[in-house]
Design a protein around this motif. Sequence first.
Motif, PDB file in Angstrom:
ATOM      1  N   ALA A  19      50.717 -12.292 -62.459  1.00  0.00           N
ATOM      2  CA  ALA A  19      49.313 -11.890 -62.415  1.00  0.00           C
ATOM      3  C   ALA A  19      48.592 -12.554 -61.244  1.00  0.00           C
ATOM      4  CB  ALA A  19      48.611 -12.261 -63.729  1.00  0.00           C
ATOM      5  N   ASP A  20      47.517 -11.913 -60.834  1.00  0.00           N
ATOM      6  CA  ASP A  20      46.637 -12.506 -59.824  1.00  0.00           C
ATOM      7  C   ASP A  20      45.222 -12.032 -60.102  1.00  0.00           C
ATOM      8  OD1 ASP A  20      46.443 -14.143 -57.349  1.00  0.00           O
ATOM      9  OD2 ASP A  20      45.557 -12.304 -56.563  1.00  0.00           O
ATOM     10  N   GLY A  21      44.267 -12.816 -59.665  1.00  0.00           N
ATOM     11  CA  GLY A  21      42.868 -12.457 -59.865  1.00  0.00           C
ATOM     12  C   GLY A  21      42.021 -12.910 -58.699  1.00  0.00           C
ATOM     13  N   SER A  22      40.861 -12.330 -58.585  1.00  0.00           N
ATOM     14  CA  SER A  22      39.903 -12.761 -57.560  1.00  0.00           C
ATOM     15  C   SER A  22      38.509 -12.762 -58.173  1.00  0.00           C
ATOM     16  CB  SER A  22      39.953 -11.835 -56.344  1.00  0.00           C
ATOM     17  OG  SER A  22      39.466 -10.544 -56.678  1.00  0.00           O
ATOM     18  N   ALA A  23      37.688 -13.666 -57.694  1.00  0.00           N
ATOM     19  CA  ALA A  23      36.306 -13.762 -58.163  1.00  0.00           C
ATOM     20  C   ALA A  23      35.402 -14.078 -56.976  1.00  0.00           C
ATOM     21  CB  ALA A  23      36.165 -14.842 -59.232  1.00  0.00           C
ATOM     22  N   ALA A  24      34.193 -13.574 -57.029  1.00  0.00           N
ATOM     23  CA  ALA A  24      33.201 -13.775 -55.967  1.00  0.00           C
ATOM     24  C   ALA A  24      33.631 -13.118 -54.661  1.00  0.00           C
ATOM     25  CB  ALA A  24      32.916 -15.260 -55.761  1.00  0.00           C
ATOM     26  N   TYR A  42      43.677  -4.219 -53.618  1.00  0.00           N
ATOM     27  CA  TYR A  42      44.910  -4.145 -52.825  1.00  0.00           C
ATOM     28  C   TYR A  42      45.542  -5.522 -52.695  1.00  0.00           C
ATOM     29  CZ  TYR A  42      47.820  -4.140 -48.624  1.00  0.00           C
ATOM     30  OH  TYR A  42      48.842  -4.339 -47.734  1.00  0.00           O
ATOM     31  N   PHE A  43      44.739  -6.514 -52.350  1.00  0.00           N
ATOM     32  CA  PHE A  43      45.287  -7.847 -52.131  1.00  0.00           C
ATOM     33  C   PHE A  43      45.678  -8.531 -53.442  1.00  0.00           C
ATOM     34  CE2 PHE A  43      43.277  -7.445 -47.915  1.00  0.00           C
ATOM     35  CZ  PHE A  43      44.365  -7.836 -47.146  1.00  0.00           C
ATOM     36  N   ALA A  44      44.923  -8.299 -54.515  1.00  0.00           N
ATOM     37  CA  ALA A  44      45.307  -8.881 -55.805  1.00  0.00           C
ATOM     38  C   ALA A  44      46.613  -8.262 -56.292  1.00  0.00           C
ATOM     39  CB  ALA A  44      44.196  -8.666 -56.835  1.00  0.00           C
ATOM     40  N   ALA A  45      46.740  -6.954 -56.139  1.00  0.00           N
ATOM     41  CA  ALA A  45      47.985  -6.284 -56.534  1.00  0.00           C
ATOM     42  C   ALA A  45      49.140  -6.745 -55.667  1.00  0.00           C
ATOM     43  CB  ALA A  45      47.816  -4.762 -56.424  1.00  0.00           C
ATOM     44  N   ARG A  46      48.872  -6.953 -54.397  1.00  0.00           N
ATOM     45  CA  ARG A  46      49.901  -7.434 -53.463  1.00  0.00           C
ATOM     46  C   ARG A  46      50.551  -8.713 -53.986  1.00  0.00           C
ATOM     47  NH1 ARG A  46      50.658  -8.365 -47.593  1.00  0.00           N
ATOM     48  NH2 ARG A  46      51.131 -10.575 -47.320  1.00  0.00           N
ATOM     49  N   VAL A  47      49.728  -9.659 -54.436  1.00  0.00           N
ATOM     50  CA  VAL A  47      50.248 -10.935 -54.915  1.00  0.00           C
ATOM     51  C   VAL A  47      51.137 -10.732 -56.142  1.00  0.00           C
ATOM     52  CG1 VAL A  47      49.664 -13.189 -55.864  1.00  0.00           C
ATOM     53  CG2 VAL A  47      48.291 -12.220 -54.012  1.00  0.00           C
ATOM     54  N   ALA A  48      50.633  -9.995 -57.124  1.00  0.00           N
ATOM     55  CA  ALA A  48      51.386  -9.805 -58.366  1.00  0.00           C
ATOM     56  C   ALA A  48      52.696  -9.073 -58.117  1.00  0.00           C
ATOM     57  CB  ALA A  48      50.527  -9.055 -59.385  1.00  0.00           C
ATOM     58  N   PHE A  49      52.670  -8.056 -57.276  1.00  0.00           N
ATOM     59  CA  PHE A  49      53.900  -7.332 -56.955  1.00  0.00           C
ATOM     60  C   PHE A  49      54.891  -8.224 -56.218  1.00  0.00           C
ATOM     61  CE2 PHE A  49      51.706  -3.241 -57.710  1.00  0.00           C
ATOM     62  CZ  PHE A  49      52.722  -2.562 -58.368  1.00  0.00           C
ATOM     63  N   ALA A 203      47.068 -25.995 -46.989  1.00  0.00           N
ATOM     64  CA  ALA A 203      46.069 -24.933 -46.871  1.00  0.00           C
ATOM     65  C   ALA A 203      46.385 -23.792 -47.829  1.00  0.00           C
ATOM     66  CB  ALA A 203      46.019 -24.418 -45.435  1.00  0.00           C
ATOM     67  N   SER A 204      45.342 -23.189 -48.369  1.00  0.00           N
ATOM     68  CA  SER A 204      45.529 -22.031 -49.244  1.00  0.00           C
ATOM     69  C   SER A 204      46.094 -20.857 -48.454  1.00  0.00           C
ATOM     70  CB  SER A 204      44.195 -21.626 -49.875  1.00  0.00           C
ATOM     71  OG  SER A 204      44.313 -20.390 -50.552  1.00  0.00           O
ATOM     72  N   SER A 205      47.032 -20.155 -49.079  1.00  0.00           N
ATOM     73  CA  SER A 205      47.577 -18.946 -48.467  1.00  0.00           C
ATOM     74  C   SER A 205      46.993 -17.700 -49.116  1.00  0.00           C
ATOM     75  CB  SER A 205      49.107 -18.930 -48.587  1.00  0.00           C
ATOM     76  OG  SER A 205      49.673 -17.912 -47.798  1.00  0.00           O
ATOM     77  N   GLY A 206      45.861 -17.892 -49.803  1.00  0.00           N
ATOM     78  CA  GLY A 206      45.106 -16.771 -50.358  1.00  0.00           C
ATOM     79  C   GLY A 206      45.974 -15.749 -51.063  1.00  0.00           C
ATOM     80  N   PRO A 207      45.863 -14.471 -50.670  1.00  0.00           N
ATOM     81  CA  PRO A 207      46.643 -13.413 -51.341  1.00  0.00           C
ATOM     82  C   PRO A 207      48.072 -13.328 -50.807  1.00  0.00           C
ATOM     83  CG  PRO A 207      45.232 -12.441 -49.678  1.00  0.00           C
ATOM     84  CD  PRO A 207      44.909 -13.911 -49.691  1.00  0.00           C
ATOM     85  N   ALA A 208      48.780 -14.451 -50.865  1.00  0.00           N
ATOM     86  CA  ALA A 208      50.191 -14.506 -50.436  1.00  0.00           C
ATOM     87  C   ALA A 208      50.354 -13.956 -49.027  1.00  0.00           C
ATOM     88  CB  ALA A 208      51.088 -13.766 -51.427  1.00  0.00           C
TER      89      ALA A 208
END
Length: 238
Positions: A19-24, A42-49, A203-208
């Motif tokens: 799973a992945d999520g985004s807020a704000a 798109y980017f949240a789905a990218r991470v989970a996939f 550093a954060s890699s955000g949405p993978a």
Amino acid sequence: MRDVLFIPFYDGIELVVAADGSAAIGEKEKDVVHAPYDVVSYFAARVAFMEVLSVGAKPHAVVLQNFVHDEAWETLCNGIRRTCQELHIDIPVIGSSETNFPTLQSAVGITVVGTVQTERKRVGITPKDAKFAVIGEPLVGDEVLKRKERMLSLSLFQALLRQTYVYEIVPVGSKGIYYELQQLLQDNGLSSFSCSCSLPLFASSGPATSVLISYDPHMEEEIKKMVKDLFFSIELRL
């Protein structure tokens, strides 16, 4: 442990959930990062996939949690469909929307459910003589949109998945390269005294936007040809 849940299912088959999520992040006035909702999903789905595919699993369904508003549902689904198209995957999307109360900031959650044969899981299969590298740069927030040419594409991700000389692939998340590296080493009964990389390790890699790989040292040049200037070696003292 990887950011994937494995659940015994039947006859050597396991359910795989990521799973992945985004807020704000979205189109509301109080969002910190402003982006269209199809881009957000798109980017949240990218991470989970990527999490599901990286362990050798086959995705079967996507669950969308829409905390934006009901009218955003179809746009969010369009972003998920774009991810599926880039990955050449056709699976159903289900989920729910918050319709009782308005929210001041956008929030989206996406879960991908798949299956994998236990014997074919790409987890804990890195040999002691493997080398490690990061493919793509860690990006987060506005950087993801402004520097997308430095992000690992889904087509390149799939190309890496097809290579037998790439042992394991770990999408790098918000905790950074160092965290994912320690998890990968732990899964394989390895440890390091120190590590170095030209990229920022925390550093954060955000949405993978980047992935950590373990690979056959003899095939390093082949990997470099494939990923070009997105290759960043990690030097370890084991």
